[in-house]
Each structure stands twice: as C-alpha cells, then as structure tokens.
Design an enzyme around this catalytic site. Structure first.
Site, short mmCIF file in Angstrom:
data_model
loop_
_atom_site.label_atom_id
_atom_site.label_comp_id
_atom_site.label_asym_id
_atom_site.label_seq_id
_atom_site.Cartn_x
_atom_site.Cartn_y
_atom_site.Cartn_z
N GLU A 284 -9.94 -0.56 6.46
CA GLU A 284 -11.09 0.67 6.69
C GLU A 284 -12.38 0.16 6.35
O GLU A 284 -13.28 0.50 7.00
CB GLU A 284 -10.68 1.50 5.49
CG GLU A 284 -9.92 2.70 6.08
CD GLU A 284 -9.88 4.11 5.12
OE1 GLU A 284 -10.55 4.16 4.20
OE2 GLU A 284 -9.34 5.09 5.50
N HIS A 313 13.33 -12.94 6.96
CA HIS A 313 14.48 -12.52 7.85
C HIS A 313 14.00 -11.54 8.71
O HIS A 313 14.91 -10.83 9.25
CB HIS A 313 15.79 -12.09 7.04
CG HIS A 313 16.44 -13.27 6.12
ND1 HIS A 313 17.37 -14.14 6.52
CD2 HIS A 313 15.77 -13.71 4.93
CE1 HIS A 313 17.31 -15.13 5.52
NE2 HIS A 313 16.59 -14.81 4.92
N LYS A 427 -9.64 13.97 11.63
CA LYS A 427 -9.88 15.22 10.56
C LYS A 427 -10.48 16.48 11.40
O LYS A 427 -9.93 17.66 11.20
CB LYS A 427 -10.76 14.86 9.44
CG LYS A 427 -10.08 14.08 8.47
CD LYS A 427 -11.34 14.08 7.21
CE LYS A 427 -11.07 12.87 6.35
NZ LYS A 427 -12.38 12.68 5.47
O1 PA5 Z 1 -11.42 4.52 1.12
C1 PA5 Z 1 -11.77 5.83 1.47
O2 PA5 Z 1 -12.96 6.29 1.10
C2 PA5 Z 1 -10.68 6.81 2.01
O3 PA5 Z 1 -9.70 5.97 2.26
C3 PA5 Z 1 -10.46 7.76 0.91
O4 PA5 Z 1 -9.37 7.09 -0.23
C4 PA5 Z 1 -9.31 8.84 1.42
O5 PA5 Z 1 -9.61 9.26 2.57
C5 PA5 Z 1 -9.27 9.91 0.52
O6 PA5 Z 1 -10.27 10.41 0.20
P1 PA5 Z 1 -10.60 11.19 -1.02
O7 PA5 Z 1 -10.45 10.57 -2.16
O8 PA5 Z 1 -12.04 11.85 -0.73
O9 PA5 Z 1 -9.67 12.44 -1.02
#
Ligand code: PA5
Length: 438
Positions: A284, A313, A427
């Site tokens: 990410e 393996h 989303k």
């Molecule tokens: O790193 C990030 O910001 C995202 O991966 C969030 O952790 C994930 O989308 C969950 O979001 P939130 O903590 O707002 O529910």
C-alpha cells in the site's frame, strides 16, 4: 536485537550489489531523513511510551479477569499488526489453551466479513464474557462498521440494559468518523489514534497496544525496542542505519535488474504474521500511480510472504529457477523458545543418520542456510533480517526498522508512501452496488 545482513548480495555473479553502493551515501541519507521529518508522519513519535500508553495499561488492569474473549473488529492496518504481535509473542495455540492455564482472554481478530467466519465466532463466544475492541482509524470502514452493527445488536440482546456499553471499546480518530460519534453517543471507553499515523503504521498506537495489553503482552518492553529502532532509523551514518540499507538495496535491485518482488520468508512460524503485516506495508505504501509532482510513474514492489521450511516445498523452485525478479528477505531468529530434538536413529533408520540427535532448531537453521546458499548459487539476491530472539523488544525494534525502510523507499521513489488512493474506487463501487440493489 535486530540485525540486517546484505552480505549475500555482494557475492552474486551478475545480480548483486556492492557494499559501497548500498552504503552510499551519507549525504543522500541525511537529505531523506530531513524530508521524512518534514512530512510530520507520526510513526516515530509513537515509538516511545507516552500518556496514551499509561491509559492503555490502566484500562487493561481494570478489566483483567472480566472477559474470556476479546474480539478485535478491524481490517488492514487495524488488524495485521495485532495479529503479528499475538502470533509472535503468545503461544501459537493461545486460543486453544484451556482457560486457567492460558491466564488471559482468547483473542479473536475478525478481519473479514465472511459469513462463515462470523457464524463460527458466534458459536464460540459467550457474550456476557466478551469484549469487542472496534478499531478503525477513519471510523467509517464499511467492513468494520458492518461487524460492529452486527455485534452491537447481539450484545444488546445478550446483556440487557445499559451495561452492554462496557462490552465495547473504540480505537479510532480523536475527532472524526462514525465510530467516534458512536463512542460519544454510547459512552464507550475509547482510545484515539493520532491524526498523523496511518493505519498500516499504527501498530504501536492503541491499535496494536490495547489488544496486546489485554492478552498480557508487555507493551512497555515493546516500546523499549521501538525506541531503539527509532534511534537507529535516525542515525545519520549509512553503516548504522538498517532501514536505509534495506530500502537502498530494494531500490537499486529494482532500478538495475528489474527486481520488483520482495519475498519475506520467515523461518519461524511465530514470525509468519510479521510477513503478512509487512506485505500490506510495502504494497500500500509503495504501489502508486503518481509521484509527488503528479507525474504518472506506477511504482511498486510486489510483496510475497513465505514460510520456511514449509515453502521450500512450494515456492523455492520458482525462486531458484523462475524470473530474476525477486529479492528473498529471510526473517529469522537465532534462538527458538522451545528445545526439541530428533531421537538417535535405530538400525533400520541408518539412511537418516544425518538427522539423528539433531535439534529441530538446528534443522531449521541448517535448512535456511542451505536454501540461501542454493539461491546464491542460482545468482538470486537474498538478505537477512535476524532477531537474537523473539521478544517484545525485538518485535518493537523490527516494526520501526521496517516502517523506516518504507519511509526511505517513499523518498527514493519520490512518492507519497502514506496514502492509499487506489483503494477508494472499490469502496465507492461497493457502496453504489449495495445502494442499487436495495
Ligand atoms: O493503511 C491503511 O490506512 C489502510 O490499510 C487501513 O488500515 C485500512 O483500510 C482500514 O482502515 P481503517 O483503520 O480506517 O478502518
């Protein structure tokens, strides 16, 4: 203590990097550090005990013995860190150990909306003895809100009257979001996530620390290790800065040889979920369409998690002989917390005399060494992150080292490592499809 070794990169025939290029240059490192600090991201600020830590410890002490089940409702960065902490620092079968012997509540981390998972959890939970820790930085993540709405209804049915509120704790933004509003409305105990700490960098906030403290993990030791990691990250000498060296190796390997994949291969079942946590962090943070100037760049390093020896393996055939596009990053521990050995071999077992009397720890270490040596002979880049032992301190240090390496990578690629715009469209479409289907 956490060490990084890049020595296997130096000996490769064609796909290697020299030590001096990885350590180059102090000036570059200092420039990146300044840029990172200017961005005011909070992942370093949280790497120390604070008033927030005291509040967490106070609450954990207050509810000790009150709950048999703690359920984390959260996803992504709100779930992966605590999963890694639990797997590394509690016995692997924590939830299966019988109550008294376990000495703390079971911890269930519900990071999916799979109905079978939810139904299965329903069949385990004793609601009057359950605490839900609802974790979401934004407080608006639909998956987490869906889970929360479901369990709120369930709990209200199981526990009559206002006392149901003591079965929920919110970990969310201090000001914004639906969960923050809920915490206010319902009077839930709540813990803030600092504004400048993104989900995947939040393991050392209440996101990771609260559930960890609830199952008896020593969060002060964790933060002690984290402080050490923060000091190392800030060191202006490239020789002392593992986070910089790792990022530099990944960056140069990609630039020079098209090594676009980082495989984190944990040689410890307890550390396997750290590889899962790192997978999100790398994916990410570095997978971005545009750079800071708005130019289209499509950067990214693809993370893979693997487990030694199991995936020898399964995956190693590909790593040895497939495309030259992978760095294998071994995550290893010098010592294991259990000592078990293979018995001496009998008369009919002579073909396996090499195994007789060998400890399983030695077998793990030897197989890891041999796998790395084979990769080297195949001219494949490998590196090692090595923990003296798996402990709160080493985990804290490791988290900060890896987060720091991501911050450096962000600067090297010139991208914003702290946002995730590419997650939004899915989303929006989910919401639209659900609204259309009503
Ligand atoms: O790193 C990030 O910001 C995202 O991966 C969030 O952790 C994930 O989308 C969950 O979001 P939130 O903590 O707002 O529910």
């Amino acid at each position: 203590m956490v060490g990084l070794s890049l020595k296997h990169l130096h000996t490769l025939k064609t796909h290697g990097l020299k030590q001096k290029e990885i350590l180059s240059s102090g000036q570059l490192l200092r420039g990146y550090l300044q840029d990172i600090q200017r961005r005011r991201q909070g992942f370093l600020d949280i790497a120390h005990p604070s008033d927030a830590t005291k509040d967490i410890l106070k609450y954990a002490k207050k509810v000790r013995g009150s709950f048999e089940h703690v359920v984390v409702l959260g996803i992504g960065g709100s779930a992966l860190g605590v999963t890694a902490l639990m797997q590394a620092l509690k016995p692997l079968s924590w939830n299966q150990i019988s109550g008294k012997k376990r000495g703390g509540p079971q911890l269930h981390i519900l990071d999916n909306v799979d109905p079978e998972l939810i139904a299965n959890l329903d069949s385990i939970l004793d609601y009057p003895k359950t605490l839900f820790v609802v974790i979401s930085k934004s407080g608006t993540t639909p998956e987490t809100v869906a889970q929360y709405l479901y369990y709120k209804r369930k709990m209200k049915k199981a526990v009559k009257g206002a006392s149901y509120a003591r079965h929920f704790v919110m970990v969310t933004d201090l000001e914004k979001g639906f969960l923050r509003e809920e915490a206010r409305r319902e009077g839930f105990v709540n813990f803030p996530i600092p504004d400048n700490v993104g989900g995947r960098f939040s393991v050392l906030t209440a996101v990771g620390l609260l559930p960890a403290a609830l199952i008896g993990i020593d969060i002060l030791k964790l933060l002690k290790g984290a402080s050490k990691g923060a000091d190392a990250f800030l060191s202006a000498k490239t020789e002392d800065n593992s986070a910089y060296q790792l990022a530099r190796a990944q960056y140069l390997l990609q630039l020079r040889y098209g090594v676009t994949t980082t495989v984190m291969m944990a040689y410890s079942s307890a550390l396997y979920s750290v590889a899962d946590w790192y997978r999100q962090l790398l994916a990410e943070s570095i997978g971005k369409a545009v750079n800071r100037e708005g130019k289209t760049v499509h950067t990214g390093l693809t993370p893979i998690k693997a487990l030694g020896v199991t995936d020898q393996h399964s995956q190693v055939q590909l790593y040895n002989e497939g495309p030259y596009d992978k760095l294998i990053l071994f995550l290893e521990t010098k010592t294991f917390r259990s000592a078990v050995s293979i018995p001496k071999v009998g008369i009919h077992e002579q073909a396996f005399s090499f195994l007789g009397g060998v400890s399983f720890a030695d077998l793990m270490h030897t197989e890891q060494k041999a796998t790395q040596e084979a990769l080297t002979q195949y001219d494949r880049p490998t590196a090692n992150i090595s923990l003296d032992r798996i402990s709160e301190e080493s985990l804290g240090e490791l988290f900060v080292m890896l987060e720091g390496s991501i911050a450096f990578l962000g600067e090297m690629y010139g991208i914003d490592a702290y946002n995730q715009p590419g997650v939004e469209l899915g989303k929006v479409l989910t919401k639209k499809m659900l609204l259309d289907s009503h």
